[in-house]
Motif scaffolding. Structure first.
Motif, PDB file in Angstrom:
ATOM      1  N   PRO A  69       0.824  -1.208   0.000  1.00 15.04           N
ATOM      2  CA  PRO A  69       0.000   0.000   0.000  1.00 15.04           C
ATOM      3  C   PRO A  69       0.859   1.260   0.000  1.00 15.04           C
ATOM      4  O   PRO A  69       1.904   1.300   0.638  1.00 15.04           O
ATOM      5  CB  PRO A  69      -0.797  -0.101   1.313  1.00 15.04           C
ATOM      6  N   GLY A  71       0.677   5.670   0.197  1.00 17.72           N
ATOM      7  CA  GLY A  71      -0.032   6.953   0.302  1.00 17.72           C
ATOM      8  C   GLY A  71       0.682   7.940  -0.603  1.00 17.72           C
ATOM      9  O   GLY A  71       0.672   7.812  -1.826  1.00 17.72           O
ATOM     10  N   GLY A  72       1.359   8.920   0.020  1.00 16.38           N
ATOM     11  CA  GLY A  72       2.109   9.896  -0.774  1.00 16.38           C
ATOM     12  C   GLY A  72       3.476   9.376  -1.195  1.00 16.38           C
ATOM     13  O   GLY A  72       4.148   9.978  -2.030  1.00 16.38           O
ATOM     14  N   GLY A  73       3.932   8.288  -0.571  1.00 19.27           N
ATOM     15  CA  GLY A  73       5.250   7.731  -0.906  1.00 19.27           C
ATOM     16  C   GLY A  73       6.396   8.619  -0.466  1.00 19.27           C
ATOM     17  O   GLY A  73       7.459   8.634  -1.075  1.00 19.27           O
ATOM     18  N   LEU A  74       6.189   9.351   0.640  1.00 16.80           N
ATOM     19  CA  LEU A  74       7.179  10.370   1.016  1.00 16.80           C
ATOM     20  C   LEU A  74       7.969  10.074   2.285  1.00 16.80           C
ATOM     21  O   LEU A  74       8.605  10.965   2.832  1.00 16.80           O
ATOM     22  CB  LEU A  74       6.449  11.724   1.185  1.00 16.80           C
ATOM     23  N   THR A  75       7.926   8.819   2.762  1.00 18.18           N
ATOM     24  CA  THR A  75       8.669   8.558   4.013  1.00 18.18           C
ATOM     25  C   THR A  75      10.172   8.681   3.840  1.00 18.18           C
ATOM     26  O   THR A  75      10.895   8.754   4.816  1.00 18.18           O
ATOM     27  CB  THR A  75       8.389   7.139   4.554  1.00 18.18           C
ATOM     28  N   PRO A 134       2.549  17.040   9.861  1.00 18.17           N
ATOM     29  CA  PRO A 134       4.014  16.926   9.875  1.00 18.17           C
ATOM     30  C   PRO A 134       4.625  18.028   9.013  1.00 18.17           C
ATOM     31  O   PRO A 134       3.903  18.679   8.259  1.00 18.17           O
ATOM     32  CB  PRO A 134       4.241  15.559   9.223  1.00 18.17           C
ATOM     33  N   ASP A 135       5.927  18.202   9.099  1.00 16.15           N
ATOM     34  CA  ASP A 135       6.581  19.188   8.236  1.00 16.15           C
ATOM     35  C   ASP A 135       6.925  18.568   6.878  1.00 16.15           C
ATOM     36  O   ASP A 135       7.934  18.894   6.266  1.00 16.15           O
ATOM     37  CB  ASP A 135       7.853  19.713   8.921  1.00 16.15           C
ATOM     38  N   THR A 141      -0.056  11.668   2.729  1.00 11.28           N
ATOM     39  CA  THR A 141      -1.423  11.396   3.172  1.00 11.28           C
ATOM     40  C   THR A 141      -1.504  11.414   4.698  1.00 11.28           C
ATOM     41  O   THR A 141      -0.523  11.124   5.391  1.00 11.28           O
ATOM     42  CB  THR A 141      -1.926  10.027   2.663  1.00 11.28           C
ATOM     43  N   ASN A 145       0.916   9.165   7.281  1.00 13.66           N
ATOM     44  CA  ASN A 145       1.656   9.817   8.365  1.00 13.66           C
ATOM     45  C   ASN A 145       1.288   9.278   9.745  1.00 13.66           C
ATOM     46  O   ASN A 145       2.166   8.949  10.537  1.00 13.66           O
ATOM     47  CB  ASN A 145       1.434  11.334   8.297  1.00 13.66           C
ATOM     48  N   ILE A 148       2.609   5.737  10.584  1.00 12.28           N
ATOM     49  CA  ILE A 148       4.023   5.518  10.910  1.00 12.28           C
ATOM     50  C   ILE A 148       4.432   6.300  12.160  1.00 12.28           C
ATOM     51  O   ILE A 148       5.611   6.593  12.346  1.00 12.28           O
ATOM     52  CB  ILE A 148       4.967   5.873   9.739  1.00 12.28           C
ATOM     53  N   GLY A 150       3.991   9.474  12.865  1.00  7.79           N
ATOM     54  CA  GLY A 150       4.589  10.759  12.503  1.00  7.79           C
ATOM     55  C   GLY A 150       4.486  11.752  13.654  1.00  7.79           C
ATOM     56  O   GLY A 150       3.900  11.472  14.705  1.00  7.79           O
ATOM     57  N   SER A 151       5.060  12.931  13.433  1.00  3.99           N
ATOM     58  CA  SER A 151       4.978  13.956  14.484  1.00  3.99           C
ATOM     59  C   SER A 151       4.932  15.329  13.846  1.00  3.99           C
ATOM     60  O   SER A 151       5.332  15.511  12.691  1.00  3.99           O
ATOM     61  CB  SER A 151       6.172  13.860  15.423  1.00  3.99           C
ATOM     62  N   PHE A 206       3.906  -0.931   8.658  1.00  5.21           N
ATOM     63  CA  PHE A 206       4.222  -0.711   7.246  1.00  5.21           C
ATOM     64  C   PHE A 206       3.355  -1.542   6.300  1.00  5.21           C
ATOM     65  O   PHE A 206       3.834  -2.106   5.298  1.00  5.21           O
ATOM     66  CB  PHE A 206       5.720  -0.989   6.973  1.00  5.21           C
ATOM     67  N   VAL A 212      -5.512   0.051   5.411  1.00  6.87           N
ATOM     68  CA  VAL A 212      -6.453   0.963   6.065  1.00  6.87           C
ATOM     69  C   VAL A 212      -7.197   1.709   4.963  1.00  6.87           C
ATOM     70  O   VAL A 212      -6.582   2.281   4.054  1.00  6.87           O
ATOM     71  CB  VAL A 212      -5.690   1.947   6.977  1.00  6.87           C
ATOM     72  N   TYR A 334      16.848  10.827   6.253  1.00  5.95           N
ATOM     73  CA  TYR A 334      17.307  10.891   7.643  1.00  5.95           C
ATOM     74  C   TYR A 334      16.919   9.629   8.385  1.00  5.95           C
ATOM     75  O   TYR A 334      15.956   8.953   8.028  1.00  5.95           O
ATOM     76  CB  TYR A 334      16.744  12.122   8.357  1.00  5.95           C
TER      77      TYR A 334
HETATM   78  C1  LIG Z   1      10.755  17.358   3.480  1.00  7.92           C
HETATM   79  C2  LIG Z   1      10.154  16.304   4.367  1.00  7.92           C
HETATM   80  C3  LIG Z   1       9.853  16.625   5.670  1.00  7.92           C
HETATM   81  C4  LIG Z   1       9.266  15.674   6.511  1.00  7.92           C
HETATM   82  N1  LIG Z   1       8.926  16.044   7.782  1.00  7.92           N
HETATM   83  C5  LIG Z   1       8.237  15.181   8.566  1.00  7.92           C
HETATM   84  C6  LIG Z   1       7.758  15.594   9.853  1.00  7.92           C
HETATM   85  O1  LIG Z   1       7.962  16.708  10.306  1.00  7.92           O
HETATM   86  N2  LIG Z   1       7.053  14.694  10.585  1.00  7.92           N
HETATM   87  C7  LIG Z   1       6.775  13.454  10.095  1.00  7.92           C
HETATM   88  O2  LIG Z   1       6.091  12.705  10.783  1.00  7.92           O
HETATM   89  N3  LIG Z   1       7.229  13.038   8.904  1.00  7.92           N
HETATM   90  C8  LIG Z   1       7.947  13.857   8.121  1.00  7.92           C
HETATM   91  N4  LIG Z   1       8.400  13.444   6.895  1.00  7.92           N
HETATM   92  C9  LIG Z   1       8.280  12.001   6.541  1.00  7.92           C
HETATM   93  C10 LIG Z   1       7.046  11.607   5.706  1.00  7.92           C
HETATM   94  O3  LIG Z   1       6.944  12.387   4.575  1.00  7.92           O
HETATM   95  C11 LIG Z   1       5.755  11.714   6.405  1.00  7.92           C
HETATM   96  O4  LIG Z   1       5.718  11.036   7.617  1.00  7.92           O
HETATM   97  C12 LIG Z   1       4.555  11.377   5.511  1.00  7.92           C
HETATM   98  O5  LIG Z   1       3.444  11.862   6.163  1.00  7.92           O
HETATM   99  C13 LIG Z   1       4.346   9.977   5.159  1.00  7.92           C
HETATM  100  O6  LIG Z   1       3.083   9.920   4.495  1.00  7.92           O
HETATM  101  P1  LIG Z   1       2.925   9.276   3.064  1.00  7.92           P
HETATM  102  O7  LIG Z   1       1.507   9.425   2.630  1.00  7.92           O
HETATM  103  O8  LIG Z   1       3.963   9.778   2.148  1.00  7.92           O
HETATM  104  O9  LIG Z   1       3.199   7.759   3.472  1.00  7.92           O
HETATM  105  P2  LIG Z   1       3.774   6.598   2.553  1.00  7.92           P
HETATM  106  O10 LIG Z   1       5.247   6.805   2.399  1.00  7.92           O
HETATM  107  O11 LIG Z   1       2.996   6.463   1.320  1.00  7.92           O
HETATM  108  O12 LIG Z   1       3.483   5.326   3.481  1.00  7.92           O
HETATM  109  C14 LIG Z   1       4.068   5.185   4.751  1.00  7.92           C
HETATM  110  C15 LIG Z   1       3.892   3.737   5.221  1.00  7.92           C
HETATM  111  O13 LIG Z   1       2.533   3.471   5.483  1.00  7.92           O
HETATM  112  C16 LIG Z   1       2.039   2.426   4.649  1.00  7.92           C
HETATM  113  N5  LIG Z   1       0.722   2.846   4.206  1.00  7.92           N
HETATM  114  C17 LIG Z   1       0.384   3.953   3.518  1.00  7.92           C
HETATM  115  N6  LIG Z   1      -0.950   4.007   3.355  1.00  7.92           N
HETATM  116  C18 LIG Z   1      -1.459   2.898   3.944  1.00  7.92           C
HETATM  117  C19 LIG Z   1      -2.758   2.375   4.082  1.00  7.92           C
HETATM  118  N7  LIG Z   1      -3.819   3.014   3.595  1.00  7.92           N
HETATM  119  N8  LIG Z   1      -2.937   1.208   4.746  1.00  7.92           N
HETATM  120  C20 LIG Z   1      -1.865   0.549   5.255  1.00  7.92           C
HETATM  121  N9  LIG Z   1      -0.597   1.002   5.152  1.00  7.92           N
HETATM  122  C21 LIG Z   1      -0.412   2.155   4.490  1.00  7.92           C
HETATM  123  C22 LIG Z   1       3.019   2.310   3.507  1.00  7.92           C
HETATM  124  O14 LIG Z   1       3.075   0.988   2.978  1.00  7.92           O
HETATM  125  C23 LIG Z   1       4.326   2.691   4.207  1.00  7.92           C
HETATM  126  O15 LIG Z   1       4.843   1.594   4.890  1.00  7.92           O
HETATM  127  C24 LIG Z   1       9.003  14.354   6.035  1.00  7.92           C
HETATM  128  C25 LIG Z   1       9.312  14.036   4.704  1.00  7.92           C
HETATM  129  C26 LIG Z   1       9.883  14.991   3.875  1.00  7.92           C
HETATM  130  C27 LIG Z   1      10.159  14.602   2.463  1.00  7.92           C
END
Ligand SMILES: Cc1cc2nc3c(=O)[nH]c(=O)nc-3n(C[C@H](O)[C@H](O)[C@H](O)COP(=O)(O)OP(=O)(O)OC[C@H]3O[C@@H](n4cnc5c(N)ncnc54)[C@H](O)[C@@H]3O)c2cc1C
Length: 456
Positions: A69, A71-75, A134-135, A141, A145, A148, A150-151, A206, A212, A334
């Motif tokens: 799965p 979301g935004g793929g930004l971890t 989060p920042d 998504t 966030n 995982i 997030g904060s 993960f 979800v 990081y």
């Molecule tokens: C510049 C920058 C700054 C950042 N600052 C912060 C910060 O201040 N705080 C912070 O917390 N994070 C930060 N991050 C990290 C990250 O981007 C975030 O935590 C982000 O919110 C992850 O969300 P995503 O949608 O990209 O998750 P994804 O990378 O898409 O997914 C995260 C995990 O959840 C799983 N997943 C996603 N959706 C589902 C679903 N529907 N059901 C089950 N599993 C799922 C995925 O398989 C993966 O394992 C930062 C990243 C960048 C690039």
């Protein structure tokens, strides 16, 4: 042949437009913005409903093909790049905000809703409320966030974002749907309990235990006034005491700490940013006075923030990437490490040594969560995405940092594959055995994001 059967079936489930196995379309899903090496993806599918997800899961079980799965793929730590190929389920079409409850202060939304969408919706329709943010870029998504841990800026008062989940709707790897939290019994998605708490199975796992599809998270009242009180410390050993005193007076909305050897005036210092909120200017002035006193007593030099920085410091989210020492090619990753307060000075000193060992400029930040109970430290390494050598160096620095985190009694956050291996090597054997039992029971065919948290 088998690929043809799968693609045909996926087309029947979600429609021709929302599935692909074209090499060009898949390319972007084989990597992420961090330092991980690319890994192959066979199909990408974008479902619109939980029923479609159930059908995809049924197909994956039949054909023994993996599902990841996304979301935004930004971890940044490669968590949405499949380890064993298969289908990436891109959740972005499930993007409805379903309910805002002003009285119990929560929002129910589909798992593909981005943080940017939720923020702008609330600003327009419920400006008195704010979500945990989060920042990260706004295309992250909410689900990705909070799932995982997030904060963000509300974490000082209310804990990490995982603790702000009230309820989940999950499609299990067997295709069954289950509601967790108060929504298992009530029409109100207002609380996690009091029921046996299974929400934790789906946080920081993960996606290995289910997908979800819907969730409820807490909302918070938005303050009228906000400001930041900036300070500089010379000696990292003074950090714990000043933080203990600030958190004891309980006025901070958010506390950030960091070191970066760039710009030059920050070199050799540890900066401290305490955010405060209030109902009036007088409120802010009163709290600033208290903080200045604490700073002064603890060898932390108060500094008025220059106007040109003040505006960006007040943004929500802060443009975090601006803090990294970006190099040509713009990559960074990081290790986020949950660390106990007493180990923060060591984390900064030894983290900086790792950066220097690899010829990188030390860039380390942290955020305090739930008062003083966890400090999440971000050991950041930048690299040129176009240079394989540069990315390999970043991976070595990340590896050393995962090991350092464990040595300090901390826990790597949203750990990439290498970090997960180091955690598993050091994890309590009873915990590992329980993890394996749960995974084998819930996902008998091992289709959900295999390779992550894999206990052999
Ligand atoms: C510049 C920058 C700054 C950042 N600052 C912060 C910060 O201040 N705080 C912070 O917390 N994070 C930060 N991050 C990290 C990250 O981007 C975030 O935590 C982000 O919110 C992850 O969300 P995503 O949608 O990209 O998750 P994804 O990378 O898409 O997914 C995260 C995990 O959840 C799983 N997943 C996603 N959706 C589902 C679903 N529907 N059901 C089950 N599993 C799922 C995925 O398989 C993966 O394992 C930062 C990243 C960048 C690039």
């Amino acid at each position: 042949m088998i690929d043809t059967i799968i693609i045909e079936r996926l087309r029947e489930i979600v429609g021709v437009k929302y599935v692909t196995n074209n090499k060009e379309d898949l390319y972007i899903y084989t990597k992420d913005p961090g330092a991980s090496l690319p890994r192959p993806v066979d199909f990408v599918v974008m479902p619109h409903t939980k029923e479609e997800i159930q059908e995809i899961i049924k197909l994956a079980n039949d054909k023994k093909i993996s599902i990841t799965p996304m979301g935004g793929g930004l971890t940044l730590s490669g968590l949405v790049i499949p380890i064993k190929g298969g289908i990436v389920i891109d959740m972005k079409r499930m993007d409805k905000i379903l309910e805002i409850n002003e009285s119990s202060r929560y929002v129910v939304l589909e798992a593909g809703v981005t943080i940017g969408k939720l923020l702008s919706y609330l600003r327009q329709h419920h400006p008195q409320l704010e979500p945990p943010v989060p920042d990260a870029p706004p295309s992250a998504t909410v689900a990705g966030n909070v799932l995982i841990h997030g904060s963000g800026y509300l974490s000082q008062r209310h804990g990490d974002h995982g603790s702000m989940i009230n309820g989940l709707e999950v499609v299990l790897p067997t295709g069954e749907i289950c509601n967790l939290g108060s929504c298992a019994l009530s029409d109100y998605w207002f609380s996690k309990g009091p029921l046996p708490d299974f929400i934790g199975l789906f946080t920081s796992s993960f996606g290995i235990l289910g997908i979800v599809t819907k969730l409820s998270i807490r909302l918070f009242p938005r303050s009228k006034y906000r400001d930041v009180v900036f300070g500089l410390l010379k000696d990292p050993r003074d950090i714990p005491e000043v933080l203990l005193e600030i958190t004891a007076v309980n006025i901070a909305e958010d506390i950030l700490l960091g070191m970066q050897d760039k710009p030059a005036w920050m070199k050799g210092y540890f900066f401290l940013m305490t955010y405060i909120t209030g109902d009036s200017e007088e409120d802010i002035q009163r709290q600033t006075k208290i903080l200045k006193k604490i700073y002064h007593k603890n060898k932390c030099r108060f500094m008025k923030v220059p106007e040109k920085f003040h505006r960006s410091y007040m943004e929500k989210p802060i443009f975090a990437a601006a803090a990294a020492d970006f190099r040509k090619g713009g990559g960074f990753e990081y290790v986020g490490a949950f660390i106990p307060l007493e180990k923060v000075p060591d984390a900064y000193l030894r983290g900086a040594e790792i950066s220097r060992k690899y010829g990188l400029i030390p860039t380390i930040g942290s955020r305090l969560m739930s008062g003083i109970h966890t400090v999440v430290v971000f050991f950041t390494y930048s690299f040129n995405r176009a240079s394989a050598e540069d990315m390999a160096t970043a991976r070595k620095a990340l590896h050393d940092t995962n090991k350092l985190t464990i040595e300090l009694g901390g826990i790597p956050w949203k750990a990439e594959l290498d970090g997960q291996k180091i955690i598993l090597e050091n994890l309590d054997s009873g915990y590992k055995s329980l993890l394996k039992k749960i995974k084998d029971t819930i996902d008998p065919n091992g289709i959900m994001n295999p390779g992550n948290w894999e206990v052999l």
